[in-house]
Design a protein around this motif. Structure first.
Motif, mmCIF file in Angstrom:
data_model
loop_
_atom_site.group_PDB
_atom_site.id
_atom_site.type_symbol
_atom_site.label_atom_id
_atom_site.label_comp_id
_atom_site.label_asym_id
_atom_site.label_seq_id
_atom_site.Cartn_x
_atom_site.Cartn_y
_atom_site.Cartn_z
ATOM 1 N N ALA A 220 49.206 49.824 29.776
ATOM 2 C CA ALA A 220 48.195 49.115 30.561
ATOM 3 C C ALA A 220 47.304 48.188 29.719
ATOM 4 C CB ALA A 220 47.355 50.117 31.347
ATOM 5 N N PRO A 221 46.719 48.650 28.625
ATOM 6 C CA PRO A 221 45.893 47.730 27.834
ATOM 7 C C PRO A 221 46.710 46.602 27.217
ATOM 8 C CG PRO A 221 45.678 49.997 27.030
ATOM 9 C CD PRO A 221 46.731 50.006 28.063
ATOM 10 N N ILE A 222 47.957 46.907 26.850
ATOM 11 C CA ILE A 222 48.798 45.919 26.174
ATOM 12 C C ILE A 222 49.151 44.777 27.115
ATOM 13 C CG2 ILE A 222 51.004 45.570 24.998
ATOM 14 C CD1 ILE A 222 50.854 48.555 24.176
ATOM 15 N N THR A 223 49.509 45.100 28.363
ATOM 16 C CA THR A 223 49.875 44.055 29.318
ATOM 17 C C THR A 223 48.664 43.266 29.809
ATOM 18 O OG1 THR A 223 49.835 45.745 31.060
ATOM 19 C CG2 THR A 223 51.973 45.191 30.116
ATOM 20 N N SER A 224 47.477 43.781 29.599
ATOM 21 C CA SER A 224 46.284 43.037 29.991
ATOM 22 C C SER A 224 45.988 41.883 29.034
ATOM 23 C CB SER A 224 45.071 43.967 30.061
ATOM 24 O OG SER A 224 44.629 44.337 28.761
ATOM 25 N N LEU A 225 46.480 41.960 27.794
ATOM 26 C CA LEU A 225 46.120 40.971 26.777
ATOM 27 C C LEU A 225 46.614 39.563 27.115
ATOM 28 C CD1 LEU A 225 44.792 40.353 24.082
ATOM 29 C CD2 LEU A 225 46.895 41.078 22.933
ATOM 30 N N PRO A 226 47.884 39.362 27.496
ATOM 31 C CA PRO A 226 48.299 37.995 27.861
ATOM 32 C C PRO A 226 47.500 37.422 29.020
ATOM 33 C CG PRO A 226 50.220 39.403 27.538
ATOM 34 C CD PRO A 226 49.026 40.296 27.522
ATOM 35 N N LEU A 227 47.150 38.262 29.992
ATOM 36 C CA LEU A 227 46.337 37.788 31.108
ATOM 37 C C LEU A 227 44.953 37.365 30.640
ATOM 38 C CD1 LEU A 227 47.300 40.520 33.721
ATOM 39 C CD2 LEU A 227 47.846 38.086 33.898
ATOM 40 N N MET A 228 44.373 38.135 29.726
ATOM 41 C CA MET A 228 43.050 37.798 29.222
ATOM 42 C C MET A 228 43.065 36.462 28.460
ATOM 43 S SD MET A 228 40.788 37.885 26.403
ATOM 44 C CE MET A 228 41.372 39.083 25.203
ATOM 45 N N ALA A 230 45.291 34.020 28.762
ATOM 46 C CA ALA A 230 45.555 32.948 29.724
ATOM 47 C C ALA A 230 44.306 32.635 30.545
ATOM 48 C CB ALA A 230 46.710 33.333 30.636
ATOM 49 N N GLY A 231 43.528 33.667 30.889
ATOM 50 C CA GLY A 231 42.289 33.439 31.628
ATOM 51 C C GLY A 231 41.270 32.679 30.812
ATOM 52 N N LEU A 232 41.139 33.016 29.536
ATOM 53 C CA LEU A 232 40.224 32.275 28.668
ATOM 54 C C LEU A 232 40.678 30.832 28.505
ATOM 55 C CD1 LEU A 232 39.502 34.927 25.876
ATOM 56 C CD2 LEU A 232 37.961 34.181 27.701
ATOM 57 N N ALA A 233 41.996 30.628 28.392
ATOM 58 C CA ALA A 233 42.521 29.262 28.294
ATOM 59 C C ALA A 233 42.182 28.468 29.549
ATOM 60 C CB ALA A 233 44.030 29.298 28.077
ATOM 61 N N LEU A 234 42.272 29.116 30.712
ATOM 62 C CA LEU A 234 41.908 28.463 31.973
ATOM 63 C C LEU A 234 40.451 28.021 31.951
ATOM 64 C CD1 LEU A 234 42.179 27.752 35.007
ATOM 65 C CD2 LEU A 234 41.702 30.172 35.497
ATOM 66 N N ILE A 235 39.564 28.919 31.539
ATOM 67 C CA ILE A 235 38.132 28.582 31.523
ATOM 68 C C ILE A 235 37.855 27.453 30.533
ATOM 69 C CG2 ILE A 235 35.831 29.470 31.030
ATOM 70 C CD1 ILE A 235 36.877 32.227 31.979
ATOM 71 N N HIS A 236 38.450 27.550 29.341
ATOM 72 C CA HIS A 236 38.289 26.473 28.358
ATOM 73 C C HIS A 236 38.799 25.150 28.921
ATOM 74 C CE1 HIS A 236 37.107 28.258 24.360
ATOM 75 N NE2 HIS A 236 37.297 29.358 25.073
ATOM 76 N N LEU A 266 37.846 40.396 35.629
ATOM 77 C CA LEU A 266 37.671 39.144 36.352
ATOM 78 C C LEU A 266 38.500 38.029 35.708
ATOM 79 C CD1 LEU A 266 36.271 37.488 38.535
ATOM 80 C CD2 LEU A 266 34.354 37.160 36.961
ATOM 81 N N ILE A 267 38.488 37.965 34.382
ATOM 82 C CA ILE A 267 39.274 36.944 33.685
ATOM 83 C C ILE A 267 40.763 37.169 33.917
ATOM 84 C CG2 ILE A 267 39.908 36.073 31.398
ATOM 85 C CD1 ILE A 267 37.039 36.534 30.521
ATOM 86 N N MET A 268 41.196 38.435 33.913
ATOM 87 C CA MET A 268 42.601 38.740 34.217
ATOM 88 C C MET A 268 42.977 38.260 35.612
ATOM 89 S SD MET A 268 42.873 42.617 32.729
ATOM 90 C CE MET A 268 44.084 42.943 34.000
ATOM 91 N N LEU A 269 42.117 38.521 36.578
ATOM 92 C CA LEU A 269 42.390 38.113 37.956
ATOM 93 C C LEU A 269 42.447 36.591 38.075
ATOM 94 C CD1 LEU A 269 42.799 38.999 40.877
ATOM 95 C CD2 LEU A 269 40.312 38.982 41.161
ATOM 96 N N LEU A 270 41.562 35.893 37.366
ATOM 97 C CA LEU A 270 41.585 34.436 37.377
ATOM 98 C C LEU A 270 42.899 33.902 36.822
ATOM 99 C CD1 LEU A 270 37.968 33.497 36.185
ATOM 100 C CD2 LEU A 270 38.974 33.067 38.435
ATOM 101 N N ALA A 271 43.404 34.540 35.759
ATOM 102 C CA ALA A 271 44.675 34.108 35.180
ATOM 103 C C ALA A 271 45.815 34.266 36.183
ATOM 104 C CB ALA A 271 44.973 34.906 33.915
ATOM 105 N N PHE A 272 45.813 35.374 36.933
ATOM 106 C CA PHE A 272 46.852 35.589 37.938
ATOM 107 C C PHE A 272 46.743 34.552 39.061
ATOM 108 C CE2 PHE A 272 47.960 37.587 42.049
ATOM 109 C CZ PHE A 272 49.338 37.613 41.873
ATOM 110 N N ILE A 273 45.541 34.313 39.559
ATOM 111 C CA ILE A 273 45.368 33.336 40.641
ATOM 112 C C ILE A 273 45.764 31.940 40.165
ATOM 113 C CG2 ILE A 273 43.679 32.267 42.175
ATOM 114 C CD1 ILE A 273 42.129 34.899 42.136
ATOM 115 N N ASP A 274 45.410 31.621 38.913
ATOM 116 C CA ASP A 274 45.779 30.306 38.370
ATOM 117 C C ASP A 274 47.286 30.161 38.259
ATOM 118 O OD1 ASP A 274 45.150 27.749 36.946
ATOM 119 O OD2 ASP A 274 46.135 28.809 35.295
ATOM 120 N N SER A 275 48.002 31.260 37.979
ATOM 121 C CA SER A 275 49.462 31.176 37.910
ATOM 122 C C SER A 275 50.061 30.762 39.249
ATOM 123 C CB SER A 275 50.040 32.527 37.471
ATOM 124 O OG SER A 275 49.951 33.495 38.510
ATOM 125 N N LEU A 276 49.337 31.022 40.330
ATOM 126 C CA LEU A 276 49.808 30.661 41.673
ATOM 127 C C LEU A 276 49.391 29.245 42.075
ATOM 128 C CD1 LEU A 276 48.924 33.994 43.534
ATOM 129 C CD2 LEU A 276 51.170 33.309 42.668
#
Length: 299
Positions: A220-228, A230-236, A266-276
């Protein structure tokens, strides 16, 4: 840092010296990993192998005395930098960090089993009080389930931290490469990082529901890292598109540090929504007319 990057790229001898010295000094192994990543990204793995062979000796010495972190981070940085060099795809690198983090977690779970058990035992002793302080309570069955997940989750967190250090080292190496040969290139690459909907969905499902399946909690923590990431990249990227200024990013990271338990999901969720929906493409300004275009449609 530009001067250090220029020194590294002068030749194999200079690169080997920086890698070896940084690996030998406590807490500077990330510089060694970033230097190797720079060599791999600019000249390829064949040029980096001699530097790695000599420069990694101090990391091996640290591993011999019980500190595996320098060796794991340096080795992982070379592996993922090689992938980035061959594919120029940050999404692939983020996805590759998952099996890398899993390997780290399983290795550390084996090597550090007794310390992990001791740490889990300390957490178990304090857990009822912590829950009481938070105004919550758990029955005996729930407490037993939490205790059973402690060791896998702790191992997963350790694997995640090591994978994060690898990714940061590669980003530092890539930023050095951009400063020397392609100013602004790393910023553009980072702002474009975006996971595919299928990959982001699978990662999110494992992160959210992995703890429901016993030892899968380790993932669980490991799979959260790519989402985090990607979410930071989205915000940047959004801050860059809208030209909000660096102060907004400073605020983001301050809030992240102070309230990570709320901001991280929240950042993880943003990354998922952005993927869509690909927010950056929707927010980017439309290209203007070219200089050679006649607005009146005449030659």
């Amino acid at each position: 840092m530009r001067g250090l990057a220029e020194y590294i790229m002068r030749g194999r001898r200079q690169a080997t010296l920086v890698v070896a010295l940084a690996a030998a000094i406590p807490l500077l192994f990330w510089v060694s990993a970033a230097a190797l990543a720079l060599v791999v990204l600019r000249r390829g793995i064949s040029e980096a192998l001699p530097v790695l062979a000599w420069g990694i000796l101090p990391a091996i010495a640290w591993a011999w005395v019980g500190d595996l972190t320098p060796l794991l981070v340096i080795g992982g940085s070379v592996a993922l930098a090689t992938l980035l060099h061959s594919r120029s795809d940050w999404a692939a690198v983020l996805l590759a960090s998952v099996p890398l983090g899993l390997g780290y977690a399983l290795l550390l779970l084996t090597v550090l089993n007794e310390p992990l058990l001791a740490l889990a035992s300390q957490i178990q002793e304090r857990l009822p009080q912590l829950l009481a302080d938070m105004g919550g309570s758990v029955d005996e069955a729930g407490m037993a389930r939490i205790e059973a997940l402690l060791v896998p989750v702790l191992a997963g967190l350790m694997g995640t931290v090591h994978s994060l250090m690898v990714l940061v080292s590669i980003m530092v190496g890539r930023s050095w490469q951009a400063r020397l040969y392609n100013p602004g290139g790393f910023r553009e690459e980072f702002h474009r990082i975006r996971l595919s909907p299928v990959v982001a969905g699978i990662l999110l499902l494992v992160t959210l529901f992995g703890p429901q399946f016993g030892q899968v909690a380790l993932l669980a923590p490991i799979t959260s890292l790519p989402l985090m990431i990607a979410g930071l990249a989205l915000i940047h990227g959004i801050v860059g598109i809208k030209k909000f200024g660096a102060v907004w990013l400073v605020i983001l990271y301050v809030v992240f540090v102070l309230a990570a338990q709320f901001v991280y999901p929240l950042i993880m969720l943003l990354a998922f929504i952005d993927s869509l929906f690909d927010f950056r493409s929707r927010l980017a300004p439309a290209p203007g007319p070219r200089d050679d275009d006649d607005p009146n449609g005449q030659d």
